[in-house]
Scaffold this motif. Structure first.
Motif, PDB file in Angstrom:
ATOM      1  N   TYR A  72       0.838  -1.060   0.127  1.00 38.39           N
ATOM      2  CA  TYR A  72      -0.006   0.075  -0.086  1.00 38.39           C
ATOM      3  C   TYR A  72       0.832   1.408  -0.034  1.00 38.39           C
ATOM      4  O   TYR A  72       0.606   2.095  -0.715  1.00 38.39           O
ATOM      5  N   LEU A 123      -7.404   3.726  -6.721  1.00 36.84           N
ATOM      6  CA  LEU A 123      -7.599   3.874  -5.251  1.00 36.84           C
ATOM      7  C   LEU A 123      -9.330   3.972  -4.765  1.00 36.84           C
ATOM      8  O   LEU A 123      -9.523   3.134  -3.817  1.00 36.84           O
ATOM      9  N   GLU A 125     -11.389   2.325  -6.149  1.00 38.85           N
ATOM     10  CA  GLU A 125     -11.978   0.827  -6.207  1.00 38.85           C
ATOM     11  C   GLU A 125     -11.643   0.128  -4.901  1.00 38.85           C
ATOM     12  O   GLU A 125     -12.337  -0.586  -4.318  1.00 38.85           O
ATOM     13  N   ILE A 126     -10.450   0.285  -4.756  1.00 33.45           N
ATOM     14  CA  ILE A 126      -9.854  -0.450  -3.347  1.00 33.45           C
ATOM     15  C   ILE A 126     -10.507  -0.031  -2.190  1.00 33.45           C
ATOM     16  O   ILE A 126     -10.944  -0.920  -1.447  1.00 33.45           O
ATOM     17  N   LYS A 129     -13.841  -1.374  -1.837  1.00 36.32           N
ATOM     18  CA  LYS A 129     -13.789  -2.890  -1.350  1.00 36.32           C
ATOM     19  C   LYS A 129     -13.348  -3.078  -0.016  1.00 36.32           C
ATOM     20  O   LYS A 129     -13.793  -4.025   0.782  1.00 36.32           O
ATOM     21  N   GLN A 130     -12.833  -1.854   0.681  1.00 32.80           N
ATOM     22  CA  GLN A 130     -12.486  -2.117   2.001  1.00 32.80           C
ATOM     23  C   GLN A 130     -13.730  -1.909   2.952  1.00 32.80           C
ATOM     24  O   GLN A 130     -13.603  -2.415   4.168  1.00 32.80           O
TER      25      GLN A 130
END
Length: 143
Positions: A72, A123, A125-126, A129-130
């Motif tokens: 990350y 970022l 999209e990540i 998902k988080q």
């Protein structure tokens, strides 16, 4: 923290969408039109959103306990470079006495700005998902 980062990403993406429309108008200046009056506003909001974004992301990696942290943080370093380069391009555009559609078209085409946008899409999209729990697939035994 993650919501703030998502908001910053959204602000830059909204700016880019506005800039695409502005570039298509063929305006010689930002003076005398509604969208011309808005272009500086969108650019200033993007500057505000980008300023400190990499630091906020690095802090989120630690606060959220994202693992592997090294992966990350390596991405945050890429984001920092691209944000810094894009900020320089946006700020030089803002320093101009007149912002034409052609100038904005050139900003949109800048490899630095496009790299930043790609970083922000990734970022975003990540981060989406988080916030979603992983979906567990439960095998049915036929009951």
């Amino acid at each position: 923290m993650l919501a703030e980062i998502r908001d910053r990403c959204d602000t830059v993406e909204e700016c880019y969408e506005f800039l695409l429309a502005y570039a298509a108008q063929g305006l010689p200046s930002d003076q005398g039109s509604k969208s011309g009056g808005q272009v500086r506003e969108f650019l200033h909001r993007a500057v505000d959103a980008l300023t400190g974004l990499p630091e906020a992301c690095a802090m989120a990696v630690k606060q959220e306990g994202l693992e592997p942290a090294s992966k990350y943080l390596a991405f945050v370093a890429v984001l920092e470079r691209d944000a810094r380069d894009s900020l320089a391009a946006i700020e030089v555009v803002l320093a101009q006495p007149a912002i034409s559609s052609q100038l904005i078209d050139n900003l949109n085409a800048s490899i630095h700005f496009r790299a930043l946008l790609t970083d922000l899409f990734l970022l975003g999209e990540i981060l989406r998902k988080q916030n979603k729990p992983a979906v567990e697939v439960v095998a049915s035994d036929g009951d």
